[in-house]
Design an enzyme around this catalytic site. Structure first.
Site, PDB file in Angstrom:
ATOM      1  N   GLY A 179      -3.423   3.669  -2.242  1.00  0.00           N
ATOM      2  CA  GLY A 179      -3.403   2.624  -3.258  1.00  0.00           C
ATOM      3  C   GLY A 179      -3.068   1.310  -2.580  1.00  0.00           C
ATOM      4  O   GLY A 179      -2.149   1.234  -1.772  1.00  0.00           O
ATOM      5  N   ALA A 212       0.835  -1.204   0.000  1.00  0.00           N
ATOM      6  CA  ALA A 212       0.000   0.000   0.000  1.00  0.00           C
ATOM      7  C   ALA A 212       0.863   1.244   0.000  1.00  0.00           C
ATOM      8  O   ALA A 212       2.030   1.222   0.421  1.00  0.00           O
ATOM      9  CB  ALA A 212      -0.920   0.001   1.222  1.00  0.00           C
ATOM     10  N   ASP A 213       0.284   2.334  -0.457  1.00  0.00           N
ATOM     11  CA  ASP A 213       0.919   3.637  -0.360  1.00  0.00           C
ATOM     12  C   ASP A 213      -0.168   4.675  -0.126  1.00  0.00           C
ATOM     13  O   ASP A 213      -1.227   4.633  -0.762  1.00  0.00           O
ATOM     14  CB  ASP A 213       1.704   3.977  -1.630  1.00  0.00           C
ATOM     15  CG  ASP A 213       2.571   5.202  -1.432  1.00  0.00           C
ATOM     16  OD1 ASP A 213       3.668   5.057  -0.857  1.00  0.00           O
ATOM     17  OD2 ASP A 213       2.143   6.314  -1.813  1.00  0.00           O
ATOM     18  N   THR A 214       0.085   5.589   0.796  1.00  0.00           N
ATOM     19  CA  THR A 214      -0.900   6.601   1.180  1.00  0.00           C
ATOM     20  C   THR A 214      -0.338   7.988   0.966  1.00  0.00           C
ATOM     21  O   THR A 214       0.834   8.248   1.271  1.00  0.00           O
ATOM     22  CB  THR A 214      -1.289   6.431   2.662  1.00  0.00           C
ATOM     23  OG1 THR A 214      -1.823   5.122   2.866  1.00  0.00           O
ATOM     24  CG2 THR A 214      -2.333   7.467   3.078  1.00  0.00           C
TER      25      THR A 214
END
Length: 201
Positions: free
Chosen positions: A117, A80-82
Site C-alpha cells: 500500500g 508505504a506498507d508491504t
C-alpha cells in the site's frame, strides 16, 4: 537523513520530501531515482484487524503512516506498507528462527502475492494505491532453509525473505513489479505524485 529537495532533469524543483518509513530498502529505492529526502519513520499500531484482508490492511497502514508524520505545508510525504499474502494469510516479519523457517515452508514451491500500500500526501490531499505482485518460489528443502536463515536476511523482511539479497536464489519467477516486492513500487509512486501535481524524479 536530511537533504535539500532534488531538481528534475527539466529544471523543475520538487517540494521537500519526507519518507515516512525507516525501511532501508525503501530509502535505497528512492535514492535510485536521484531524489533527496528526509526520513521520518511513522510510529503507528500495525496490528491486523479481525477479518481484515491483506490488500485493505496495507492500504490502511500506508494512509495512517502518511497521516502520522507532521510536516510543513507543501511537503510531499511518501508512506508505504508491504505484506506477503499466502492464500489470504498475512506473513509479517519473523520474530525468531522458528518463525523464519515456518514462513519459508509456507512459500516453498508455490506462488504467493506481495502487496504494497502506497500513500502520498501534500497538505490535506492524499492519493493511495495498492500494488500486487505474484512471486513463485522454488521448493526449499531443509538444507536450503538452514543456509538462508543463517544469512540473517529473513528477520526484518515480510514473509521471511529478501528478493534483492541472497533470497533471490529462492525465487523462480516474478509477475509484476519487482520494486514492489522490495517494498516500494516506484512506477506507482511517480504516478501518484504526478496526480498531486509533483513531478518525480
Amino acid at each position: 537523513m536530511v537533504a535539500d529537495p532534488a531538481g528534475t532533469a527539466a529544471g523543475h524543483v520538487s517540494p521537500p520530501i519526507v519518507l515516512a518509513s525507516g525501511s532501508p530498502r525503501r530509502r535505497e529505492l528512492l535514492e535510485q531515482l536521484g531524489l533527496r529526502f528526509e526520513v521520518r519513520p511513522a510510529d503507528i499500531d500495525e496490528s491486523v484487524r479481525d477479518g481484515e484482508p491483506p490488500v485493505e490492511y496495507v492500504a490502511r497502514l500506508s494512509r495512517e503512516k502518511a497521516a502520522a508524520v507532521a510536516v510543513p505545508d507543501g511537503t510531499l510525504v511518501i508512506a508505504a506498507d508491504t505484506t506477503v499474502d499466502v492464500d489470504g494469510q498475512i506473513l509479517g516479519k519473523p520474530a525468531d528462527e522458528a518463525e523464519a523457517r515456518a514462513m519459508l515452508a509456507a512459500v516453498s514451491g508455490r506462488r504467493h502475492h506481495v502487496h504494497t500500500g502506497v500513500t502520498l500526501r501534500v497538505g490535506h490531499e492524499c492519493r493511495t494505491a495498492v500494488v500486487s505482485t505474484a512471486v513463485d518460489v522454488v521448493p526449499i528443502d531443509e538444507a536450503t532453509a538452514t543456509w538462508y536463515v543463517a544469512t540473517g536476511e529473513p528477520f526484518d523482511k515480510a514473509g521471511g525473505y529478501a528478493i534483492q539479497g541472497a533470497g533471490g536464489a529462492l525465487i523462480a519467477g516474478v509477475e509484476g513489479s519487482v520494486s514492489n516486492v522490495i517494498g516500494l513500487p516506484l512506477t506507482t509512486v511517480i504516478a501518484l505524485a504526478r496526480d498531486l501535481g509533483v513531478a518525480l524524479p
